[in-house]
Motif scaffolding. Structure first.
Motif, PDB file in Angstrom:
ATOM      1  N   GLU A 124      64.200  53.067  56.182  1.00  0.00           N
ATOM      2  CA  GLU A 124      64.549  52.321  57.380  1.00  0.00           C
ATOM      3  C   GLU A 124      63.894  52.900  58.626  1.00  0.00           C
ATOM      4  O   GLU A 124      64.282  52.584  59.755  1.00  0.00           O
ATOM      5  N   ALA A 125      62.907  53.789  58.441  1.00  0.00           N
ATOM      6  CA  ALA A 125      62.237  54.407  59.580  1.00  0.00           C
ATOM      7  C   ALA A 125      61.409  53.365  60.323  1.00  0.00           C
ATOM      8  O   ALA A 125      60.616  52.637  59.708  1.00  0.00           O
ATOM      9  N   ILE A 126      61.602  53.290  61.639  1.00  0.00           N
ATOM     10  CA  ILE A 126      60.903  52.319  62.476  1.00  0.00           C
ATOM     11  C   ILE A 126      59.761  53.034  63.216  1.00  0.00           C
ATOM     12  O   ILE A 126      59.941  54.134  63.742  1.00  0.00           O
ATOM     13  N   ILE A 127      58.600  52.400  63.219  1.00  0.00           N
ATOM     14  CA  ILE A 127      57.472  52.910  63.995  1.00  0.00           C
ATOM     15  C   ILE A 127      57.706  52.493  65.446  1.00  0.00           C
ATOM     16  O   ILE A 127      57.448  51.352  65.838  1.00  0.00           O
ATOM     17  N   CYS A 175      52.170  48.077  62.623  1.00  0.00           N
ATOM     18  CA  CYS A 175      53.553  48.296  62.175  1.00  0.00           C
ATOM     19  C   CYS A 175      54.499  48.649  63.322  1.00  0.00           C
ATOM     20  O   CYS A 175      55.614  49.129  63.075  1.00  0.00           O
ATOM     21  N   GLU A 176      54.037  48.494  64.583  1.00  0.00           N
ATOM     22  CA  GLU A 176      54.879  48.863  65.716  1.00  0.00           C
ATOM     23  C   GLU A 176      56.184  48.059  65.699  1.00  0.00           C
ATOM     24  O   GLU A 176      56.181  46.849  65.493  1.00  0.00           O
ATOM     25  N   GLU A 177      57.293  48.778  65.937  1.00  0.00           N
ATOM     26  CA  GLU A 177      58.644  48.212  65.916  1.00  0.00           C
ATOM     27  C   GLU A 177      58.995  47.624  64.554  1.00  0.00           C
ATOM     28  O   GLU A 177      59.869  46.767  64.435  1.00  0.00           O
ATOM     29  N   LYS A 178      58.307  48.144  63.530  1.00  0.00           N
ATOM     30  CA  LYS A 178      58.607  47.715  62.163  1.00  0.00           C
ATOM     31  C   LYS A 178      58.765  48.951  61.286  1.00  0.00           C
ATOM     32  O   LYS A 178      58.500  50.082  61.704  1.00  0.00           O
ATOM     33  N   VAL A 179      59.152  48.726  60.066  1.00  0.00           N
ATOM     34  CA  VAL A 179      59.240  49.810  59.085  1.00  0.00           C
ATOM     35  C   VAL A 179      57.840  50.058  58.526  1.00  0.00           C
ATOM     36  O   VAL A 179      57.127  49.110  58.165  1.00  0.00           O
ATOM     37  N   GLY A 180      57.456  51.327  58.465  1.00  0.00           N
ATOM     38  CA  GLY A 180      56.146  51.659  57.928  1.00  0.00           C
ATOM     39  C   GLY A 180      55.998  51.257  56.486  1.00  0.00           C
ATOM     40  O   GLY A 180      56.918  51.457  55.674  1.00  0.00           O
ATOM     41  N   ASP A 181      54.861  50.651  56.143  1.00  0.00           N
ATOM     42  CA  ASP A 181      54.661  50.193  54.771  1.00  0.00           C
ATOM     43  C   ASP A 181      53.765  51.153  54.012  1.00  0.00           C
ATOM     44  O   ASP A 181      53.279  52.165  54.538  1.00  0.00           O
ATOM     45  N   GLU A 182      53.516  50.811  52.772  1.00  0.00           N
ATOM     46  CA  GLU A 182      52.735  51.684  51.880  1.00  0.00           C
ATOM     47  C   GLU A 182      51.291  51.799  52.351  1.00  0.00           C
ATOM     48  O   GLU A 182      50.668  52.861  52.225  1.00  0.00           O
ATOM     49  N   ARG A 183      50.761  50.733  52.905  1.00  0.00           N
ATOM     50  CA  ARG A 183      49.373  50.767  53.373  1.00  0.00           C
ATOM     51  C   ARG A 183      49.207  51.766  54.518  1.00  0.00           C
ATOM     52  O   ARG A 183      48.241  52.525  54.556  1.00  0.00           O
ATOM     53  N   LEU A 184      50.149  51.770  55.443  1.00  0.00           N
ATOM     54  CA  LEU A 184      50.090  52.707  56.568  1.00  0.00           C
ATOM     55  C   LEU A 184      50.097  54.141  56.075  1.00  0.00           C
ATOM     56  O   LEU A 184      49.249  54.951  56.474  1.00  0.00           O
ATOM     57  N   TYR A 185      51.041  54.455  55.198  1.00  0.00           N
ATOM     58  CA  TYR A 185      51.151  55.841  54.763  1.00  0.00           C
ATOM     59  C   TYR A 185      50.021  56.243  53.827  1.00  0.00           C
ATOM     60  O   TYR A 185      49.719  57.422  53.675  1.00  0.00           O
TER      61      TYR A 185
END
Length: 220
Positions: A124-127, A175-185
């Motif tokens: 649930e971590a938000i960017i 991903c700003e104001e969203k939950v980080g996805d697999e692509r970001l990480y």
């Protein structure tokens, strides 16, 4: 054939006096000359003493002039060597300062990305907006802080780091104001690996002459 090389011939008329055998030879020559002058029948010759004195003085003046010129040339060469050594020391100091600054910046990027990656464990971590702004400020520093570095090797590293970090920043903005996805990480992990590889090569190369072509940039 290289015609640009400078050939310098130096004549030191009194340089032999610095040798170990110089003083004894001079004493022997002076003694022999004194003996010749003492026992020579001067009454049988008509000597033009002023002409002899002038000739001897002219020879002595030539020898002194040559010696003074050689000493001046040696002083000038020594001054040039000192200036070159000082300039070389300043260049090495500036090069070391640039290398240290780049290493510190890479370490900062790695720490920031690792802290960002820790949020991957929280589903649930938000960017947040502030996080994106912090990475944007870091990108602005990367674009300007290394402009004075003229090392081709480090310029290549900096260019790759800017490209890789801009790729990560694009994913963060997505991903700003969203939950980080697999692509970001995934981009974050590849960024950590890339920056760590650059930093490792910087720490192992001597004089920063190592090539960094083996470190691949991130791909969109």
């Amino acid at each position: 054939m290289d015609l640009d090389k400078e050939i310098c011939l130096r004549f030191k008329p009194l340089g032999w006096l610095k040798q170990a055998w110089g003083a004894p030879v001079l004493l022997i020559v002076c003694f022999c000359l004194w003996v010749v002058l003492l026992w020579m029948p001067w009454d049988a010759y008509e000597m033009d003493w002023p002409a002899w004195v002038q000739a001897i003085g002219s020879v002595a003046a030539i020898l002194v002039a040559i010696q003074v010129s050689d000493k001046a040339r040696a002083d000038l060469q020594r001054q040039r060597d000192e200036e070159l050594a000082k300039r070389d020391a300043e260049t090495r100091a500036a090069d070391h300062a640039h290398a240290v600054r780049l290493d510190a910046f890479l370490a900062e990027l790695i720490v920031s990305l690792k802290m960002l990656k820790e949020g991957q464990s929280d589903t649930e971590a938000i960017i947040g907006h502030e996080l994106v702004k912090a990475f944007e400020r870091t990108m602005e520093r990367a674009q300007t802080v290394f402009d004075t570095d003229t090392s081709p090797v480090r310029m290549r590293v900096i260019a790759q780091c800017r490209f890789n970090f801009s790729s990560i920043l694009v994913q963060l903005q997505r991903c700003e104001e969203k939950v980080g996805d697999e692509r970001l990480y995934g981009f974050v992990q590849r960024g950590i690996d890339s920056f760590s590889a650059h930093r490792k090569k910087l720490s192992h190369c001597s004089g920063l002459t190592e090539h960094y072509s083996q470190v691949e940039p991130l791909r969109q």
